[in-house]
Design a protein around this motif. Structure first.
Motif, PDB file in Angstrom:
ATOM      1  N   ASP A 224       0.804  -1.217   0.000  1.00 44.90           N
ATOM      2  CA  ASP A 224       0.000   0.000   0.000  1.00 44.90           C
ATOM      3  C   ASP A 224       0.840   1.272   0.000  1.00 44.90           C
ATOM      4  O   ASP A 224       0.326   2.376   0.163  1.00 44.90           O
ATOM      5  CB  ASP A 224      -0.980   0.008   1.185  1.00 44.90           C
ATOM      6  N   TYR A 225       2.135   1.100  -0.197  1.00 48.64           N
ATOM      7  CA  TYR A 225       3.017   2.271  -0.221  1.00 48.64           C
ATOM      8  C   TYR A 225       4.154   1.970  -1.174  1.00 48.64           C
ATOM      9  O   TYR A 225       4.744   0.887  -1.112  1.00 48.64           O
ATOM     10  CB  TYR A 225       3.541   2.546   1.191  1.00 48.64           C
TER      11      TYR A 225
ATOM     12  N   SER B 288       5.995  -1.378  -0.111  1.00 43.64           N
ATOM     13  CA  SER B 288       5.885  -1.746   1.291  1.00 43.64           C
ATOM     14  C   SER B 288       4.412  -1.874   1.648  1.00 43.64           C
ATOM     15  O   SER B 288       3.536  -1.523   0.855  1.00 43.64           O
ATOM     16  CB  SER B 288       6.548  -0.691   2.170  1.00 43.64           C
ATOM     17  N   GLY B 289       4.141  -2.366   2.836  1.00 42.06           N
ATOM     18  CA  GLY B 289       2.763  -2.507   3.271  1.00 42.06           C
ATOM     19  C   GLY B 289       2.704  -2.640   4.767  1.00 42.06           C
ATOM     20  O   GLY B 289       3.686  -3.000   5.405  1.00 42.06           O
ATOM     21  N   THR B 290       1.544  -2.355   5.304  1.00 48.75           N
ATOM     22  CA  THR B 290       1.373  -2.382   6.753  1.00 48.75           C
ATOM     23  C   THR B 290       1.790  -3.720   7.337  1.00 48.75           C
ATOM     24  O   THR B 290       2.444  -3.791   8.372  1.00 48.75           O
ATOM     25  CB  THR B 290      -0.090  -2.080   7.120  1.00 48.75           C
TER      26      THR B 290
ATOM     27  N   TYR C 235      13.615   5.096  -5.737  1.00 50.89           N
ATOM     28  CA  TYR C 235      14.944   5.475  -5.284  1.00 50.89           C
ATOM     29  C   TYR C 235      15.838   5.629  -6.498  1.00 50.89           C
ATOM     30  O   TYR C 235      15.680   4.940  -7.507  1.00 50.89           O
ATOM     31  CB  TYR C 235      15.534   4.405  -4.358  1.00 50.89           C
TER      32      TYR C 235
ATOM     33  N   GLY D 142       5.507  -4.233   8.029  1.00 54.26           N
ATOM     34  CA  GLY D 142       6.222  -3.315   8.908  1.00 54.26           C
ATOM     35  C   GLY D 142       6.791  -2.212   8.053  1.00 54.26           C
ATOM     36  O   GLY D 142       6.103  -1.645   7.217  1.00 54.26           O
ATOM     37  N   ASN D 143       8.034  -1.876   8.192  1.00 50.09           N
ATOM     38  CA  ASN D 143       8.616  -0.886   7.304  1.00 50.09           C
ATOM     39  C   ASN D 143       9.655  -1.513   6.394  1.00 50.09           C
ATOM     40  O   ASN D 143      10.609  -0.868   5.966  1.00 50.09           O
ATOM     41  CB  ASN D 143       9.193   0.295   8.086  1.00 50.09           C
ATOM     42  N   LYS D 144       9.470  -2.769   6.048  1.00 54.48           N
ATOM     43  CA  LYS D 144      10.381  -3.432   5.128  1.00 54.48           C
ATOM     44  C   LYS D 144      10.021  -3.061   3.696  1.00 54.48           C
ATOM     45  O   LYS D 144       8.861  -2.936   3.347  1.00 54.48           O
ATOM     46  CB  LYS D 144      10.296  -4.952   5.311  1.00 54.48           C
ATOM     47  N   LEU D 145      11.041  -2.907   2.884  1.00 54.85           N
ATOM     48  CA  LEU D 145      10.845  -2.573   1.484  1.00 54.85           C
ATOM     49  C   LEU D 145      11.185  -3.775   0.612  1.00 54.85           C
ATOM     50  O   LEU D 145      12.143  -4.489   0.865  1.00 54.85           O
ATOM     51  CB  LEU D 145      11.744  -1.403   1.081  1.00 54.85           C
TER      52      LEU D 145
ATOM     53  N   PHE E 203      16.303   8.447  -1.688  1.00 53.48           N
ATOM     54  CA  PHE E 203      14.859   8.532  -1.852  1.00 53.48           C
ATOM     55  C   PHE E 203      14.498   9.643  -2.831  1.00 53.48           C
ATOM     56  O   PHE E 203      15.040  10.751  -2.784  1.00 53.48           O
ATOM     57  CB  PHE E 203      14.208   8.778  -0.493  1.00 53.48           C
TER      58      PHE E 203
ATOM     59  N   PHE F 193      12.250  -4.479  -3.219  1.00 50.32           N
ATOM     60  CA  PHE F 193      12.780  -3.723  -4.338  1.00 50.32           C
ATOM     61  C   PHE F 193      12.636  -4.455  -5.659  1.00 50.32           C
ATOM     62  O   PHE F 193      12.675  -5.690  -5.722  1.00 50.32           O
ATOM     63  CB  PHE F 193      14.266  -3.437  -4.124  1.00 50.32           C
ATOM     64  N   GLY F 194      12.500  -3.673  -6.715  1.00 48.01           N
ATOM     65  CA  GLY F 194      12.652  -4.201  -8.057  1.00 48.01           C
ATOM     66  C   GLY F 194      14.128  -4.271  -8.405  1.00 48.01           C
ATOM     67  O   GLY F 194      14.984  -3.858  -7.618  1.00 48.01           O
ATOM     68  N   ALA F 195      14.429  -4.797  -9.595  1.00 43.30           N
ATOM     69  CA  ALA F 195      15.821  -5.001 -10.001  1.00 43.30           C
ATOM     70  C   ALA F 195      16.484  -3.731 -10.500  1.00 43.30           C
ATOM     71  O   ALA F 195      17.703  -3.706 -10.693  1.00 43.30           O
ATOM     72  CB  ALA F 195      15.897  -6.081 -11.070  1.00 43.30           C
TER      73      ALA F 195
ATOM     74  N   PHE G 238      15.331   2.507  -8.768  1.00 41.51           N
ATOM     75  CA  PHE G 238      14.704   1.347  -8.147  1.00 41.51           C
ATOM     76  C   PHE G 238      13.294   1.689  -7.702  1.00 41.51           C
ATOM     77  O   PHE G 238      13.058   2.713  -7.063  1.00 41.51           O
ATOM     78  CB  PHE G 238      15.493   0.894  -6.913  1.00 41.51           C
TER      79      PHE G 238
END
Lengths: 113, 117
Positions: free
Chosen positions: A31-32, A93-95, A36, A98-101, A46, A103-105, A89
């Protein structure tokens, strides 16, 4: 299993024109979303983000568009400048993450002067 | 913007030795720090998440006994690659966040290039 995909490894654009970088995701719980930018030998910085409650976010020359039904987002840079040449990049992320991202390649953008 | 440093930027070591990488948040207190690794032409893969004062949470497939993470203060986290092997050669990047919310910005260090001979 790649949850975030950037299918174009590279993109070349003429200075002054629009650069469009694309990103697709598979997990509807994201949801987020963030973009980068990374120069060689540096960590990612960012650039811009968007929440799933919006479909567009703009910051100067950078605009991110989100199409939730297609699970697709894109970053538009206009006008493109040679200094924009970098690896971009997409991250999600999503609730529940947590706050883990995730990433795409990455997509290498080259802006030619 | 917030600054995160990593040391060393490059390290070459012999197989079987241990290597320690430091990640520091220079101008803010990092409640949470993350460690990623990146293989050539691939995305950043999260290895572990560490919150200050507690044990790190490792992602599936990451050996916690091989990749030791310590987050002893709000400005410093270390990653130790124990008994390194050539397949551990990679680009290791840390990031730091002041909060734990998913929308909080992560600030990345410049990365450490590890080469194991």
């Amino acid at each position: 299993d790649q949850q975030v995909k950037q299918n174009s490894p590279s993109l070349s654009v003429q200075e002054g024109r629009i650069s469009i970088l694309n990103c697709d995701y598979t997990n509807s719980m994201f949801d987020y979303f963030l973009w980068y930018k990374k120069y060689p030998a540096e960590g990612p910085t960012f650039l811009i983000s968007i929440s799933s409650i919006k479909d567009k976010n703009e910051d100067g020359r950078f605009t991110v568009f989100l199409n939730k039904s297609a699970k697709h987002l894109s970053l538009h840079i206009v006008p493109s400048q040679p200094g924009d040449s970098a690896v971009y990049f997409c991250a999600a992320s999503g609730t529940e993450y947590g706050n883990k991202l995730v990433f795409g390649a990455g997509t290498i953008l080259r802006v030619k002067s | 913007g917030a600054v995160v440093s990593q040391h060393p930027s490059r390290v070459i070591c012999k197989s079987g030795t241990s290597v320690k990488i430091e990640c520091r948040s220079l101008d803010f207190q990092a409640t949470t720090m993350f460690w990623y690794r990146q293989f050539p032409k691939q995305s950043l893969m999260l290895m572990a998440t560490s919150n200050e004062g507690s044990k790190a949470t490792y992602e599936q497939g990451v050996e916690k006994d091989k990749f030791l993470i310590n987050h002893a203060s709000l400005t410093l986290s270390t990653l130790t690659v124990t008994s390194a092997h050539p397949e551990d050669s990679s680009f290791y990047i840390c990031s730091a966040s002041a909060h734990r919310a998913s929308t909080d910005t992560q600030y990345f260090g410049p990365g450490t290039r590890l080469t194991v001979l």
